[in-house]
Design an enzyme around this catalytic site. Sequence first.
Site, PDB file in Angstrom:
ATOM      1  N   HIS A  90       9.472  67.253  25.980  1.00  0.00           N
ATOM      2  CA  HIS A  90      10.921  66.996  25.911  1.00  0.00           C
ATOM      3  C   HIS A  90      11.241  65.522  25.669  1.00  0.00           C
ATOM      4  O   HIS A  90      10.521  64.627  26.106  1.00  0.00           O
ATOM      5  CB  HIS A  90      11.664  67.561  27.115  1.00  0.00           C
ATOM      6  CG  HIS A  90      11.312  66.988  28.453  1.00  0.00           C
ATOM      7  ND1 HIS A  90      11.952  65.885  28.973  1.00  0.00           N
ATOM      8  CD2 HIS A  90      10.410  67.372  29.389  1.00  0.00           C
ATOM      9  CE1 HIS A  90      11.460  65.621  30.182  1.00  0.00           C
ATOM     10  NE2 HIS A  90      10.512  66.504  30.456  1.00  0.00           N
ATOM     11  N   ASP A  92      14.205  63.889  26.463  1.00  0.00           N
ATOM     12  CA  ASP A  92      15.068  63.159  27.402  1.00  0.00           C
ATOM     13  C   ASP A  92      14.294  62.675  28.619  1.00  0.00           C
ATOM     14  O   ASP A  92      13.213  63.178  28.932  1.00  0.00           O
ATOM     15  CB  ASP A  92      16.247  64.038  27.871  1.00  0.00           C
ATOM     16  CG  ASP A  92      15.809  65.282  28.642  1.00  0.00           C
ATOM     17  OD1 ASP A  92      14.794  65.901  28.271  1.00  0.00           O
ATOM     18  OD2 ASP A  92      16.478  65.627  29.634  1.00  0.00           O
ATOM     19  N   ASP A 153       7.454  60.989  31.854  1.00  0.00           N
ATOM     20  CA  ASP A 153       8.087  62.317  31.855  1.00  0.00           C
ATOM     21  C   ASP A 153       9.250  62.250  30.874  1.00  0.00           C
ATOM     22  O   ASP A 153      10.329  61.792  31.230  1.00  0.00           O
ATOM     23  CB  ASP A 153       8.569  62.643  33.272  1.00  0.00           C
ATOM     24  CG  ASP A 153       9.252  63.997  33.360  1.00  0.00           C
ATOM     25  OD1 ASP A 153       9.220  64.741  32.371  1.00  0.00           O
ATOM     26  OD2 ASP A 153       9.838  64.286  34.421  1.00  0.00           O
ATOM     27  N   GLU A 187      15.860  68.675  28.831  1.00  0.00           N
ATOM     28  CA  GLU A 187      15.060  69.461  29.776  1.00  0.00           C
ATOM     29  C   GLU A 187      15.433  69.094  31.196  1.00  0.00           C
ATOM     30  O   GLU A 187      15.515  69.956  32.076  1.00  0.00           O
ATOM     31  CB  GLU A 187      13.562  69.188  29.549  1.00  0.00           C
ATOM     32  CG  GLU A 187      12.623  70.094  30.349  1.00  0.00           C
ATOM     33  CD  GLU A 187      12.277  69.601  31.749  1.00  0.00           C
ATOM     34  OE1 GLU A 187      11.724  70.377  32.531  1.00  0.00           O
ATOM     35  OE2 GLU A 187      12.583  68.432  32.078  1.00  0.00           O
ATOM     36  N   GLU A 188      15.667  67.808  31.439  1.00  0.00           N
ATOM     37  CA  GLU A 188      15.880  67.329  32.812  1.00  0.00           C
ATOM     38  C   GLU A 188      17.148  67.901  33.433  1.00  0.00           C
ATOM     39  O   GLU A 188      17.277  67.955  34.649  1.00  0.00           O
ATOM     40  CB  GLU A 188      15.933  65.797  32.842  1.00  0.00           C
ATOM     41  CG  GLU A 188      14.627  65.126  32.420  1.00  0.00           C
ATOM     42  CD  GLU A 188      13.486  65.348  33.414  1.00  0.00           C
ATOM     43  OE1 GLU A 188      13.712  65.999  34.450  1.00  0.00           O
ATOM     44  OE2 GLU A 188      12.369  64.880  33.135  1.00  0.00           O
ATOM     45  N   ASP A 209       3.949  68.640  29.934  1.00  0.00           N
ATOM     46  CA  ASP A 209       5.009  68.059  30.769  1.00  0.00           C
ATOM     47  C   ASP A 209       4.606  68.061  32.241  1.00  0.00           C
ATOM     48  O   ASP A 209       5.450  67.980  33.117  1.00  0.00           O
ATOM     49  CB  ASP A 209       6.305  68.878  30.542  1.00  0.00           C
ATOM     50  CG  ASP A 209       7.521  68.232  31.172  1.00  0.00           C
ATOM     51  OD1 ASP A 209       7.503  67.014  31.400  1.00  0.00           O
ATOM     52  OD2 ASP A 209       8.507  68.960  31.441  1.00  0.00           O
ATOM     53  N   HIS A 391      10.813  60.433  37.582  1.00  0.00           N
ATOM     54  CA  HIS A 391      12.227  60.238  37.955  1.00  0.00           C
ATOM     55  C   HIS A 391      12.395  59.047  38.898  1.00  0.00           C
ATOM     56  O   HIS A 391      13.402  58.949  39.590  1.00  0.00           O
ATOM     57  CB  HIS A 391      12.849  61.483  38.610  1.00  0.00           C
ATOM     58  CG  HIS A 391      12.694  62.736  37.800  1.00  0.00           C
ATOM     59  ND1 HIS A 391      13.323  63.909  38.122  1.00  0.00           N
ATOM     60  CD2 HIS A 391      11.990  62.996  36.671  1.00  0.00           C
ATOM     61  CE1 HIS A 391      12.996  64.846  37.230  1.00  0.00           C
ATOM     62  NE2 HIS A 391      12.183  64.300  36.347  1.00  0.00           N
TER      63      HIS A 391
HETATM   64 ZN   LIG Z   1       9.446  66.621  32.283  1.00  0.00          ZN
END
Ligand SMILES: [Zn+2]
Length: 420
Positions: A90, A92, A153, A187-188, A209, A391
């Site tokens: 992904h 984002d 990520d 995705e997030e 991922d 994150h």
């Molecule tokens: Zn991810």
Amino acid sequence: MAISKEIEEFLLNNAVERFLRYVKIWTTSDENVESVPSTKIQLDLGKVLVDELKSLNLEDIVQDEFGFVYAYLPPSKGFEKVKPIGLLAHLDTSPAASGKDVKPVIHRDYNGKEIAFIQDKELTLTPSDSPNLEEYIGLDIITSQGDTLLGADDKAGIAEIMAACAAWQKFPELKHGSIVICFSPDEEIGIGIKKVNEKKLPKICYTVDGGEMGELEFECFDAWRASFKFKGLSVHPGYAKNLMINAIQIATRFFSEIPEAESPEHTEEREGYFHLAKLQGEAEEAMARMIIRDYEVENNQRRMDYLKNLKNAYEIRYPGLKIELNFLHQYQNMLKFIEKKQKIVDLAKQAIEKTGVELRVHAIRGGTDGAQLSVKGILTPNIFTGGQLAHSRKEYTPTLALQKAAEVLIYLAELWTQER
Ligand SMILES: [Zn+2]
């Protein structure tokens, strides 16, 4: 065949170079927007990837209106009949921490002690934050400067897929069938994959991922959301005796009856939970939102029965009170779909083991795009990227993981050529 030293080195340099470039492109998604892509900046990275895929001789390269990038790698000679596989990552990064102006830093030859951050003197990264660091002594570790997340990520996943594509172009001796590449937006915030063009994806896909080196995931939560409306009756408090039905007051009592032991802060590994995510209101009316998670459907059924019984008991305890309670099935445990075709998992396990890293099978304590795809018949386990503490401003990845994940993809494609 085993990947040669030359290819290993190529994958390391190629994946690291790409990763350091991709993380500098700001792609944070926005949970307050319901359209896809939630932020236009995700298209910027997509455009870069479209150009790079062209230079790697992929075909049918498109960036669609939602920001998805699709590309097709034709099979190597003699493998036209091999089942096609898809590789997904992904675009984002999580809105949980800033992803703007990321400046990656390589900490050479990690010594097992604390890693400092240039832009935040208070912040440190140590094995107590992430025990895996103990295993990475002597490796090069990439972090941000401490003022942003790193974005491994999932830009590590993108870099690893792109490095594998570069290797397939440069080393024609690497065998593979048809491969579909898909880079997805949002995705997030959980909304991107709903806009995927399913017709473009083969029935066997892998998301790149995951977390720590060696990780493979093909099980996630069975997930429900419960919405509550407590309907009471507001009356002047001075004259409320035997009249007022205080919805918000009753709601707080109601939620105090949720078993403490079944909360996110008291559960781990395969244990499920109730999580009260929102509660607001006043005497007249109150609303609440709760999520319910478990690997086993029956355990979630028991939790929902508990809430229904509690609702009935409260309506008896407070005559005149009405509680509306609705459940939404958010996503399902992907295991029950994937276990029908064990080969998909077996070959991924073999591919990881061939790279020499230790295989680590985990159940995801959350969902994944792969879970939503698996329900639709596109079976999609999740392979590691090497990124950890996602994150967060402490997010990091060893450079070796970028190489190893790319190697996994090369071995995986080769293993599929042996299946007919
Ligand atoms: Zn991810």
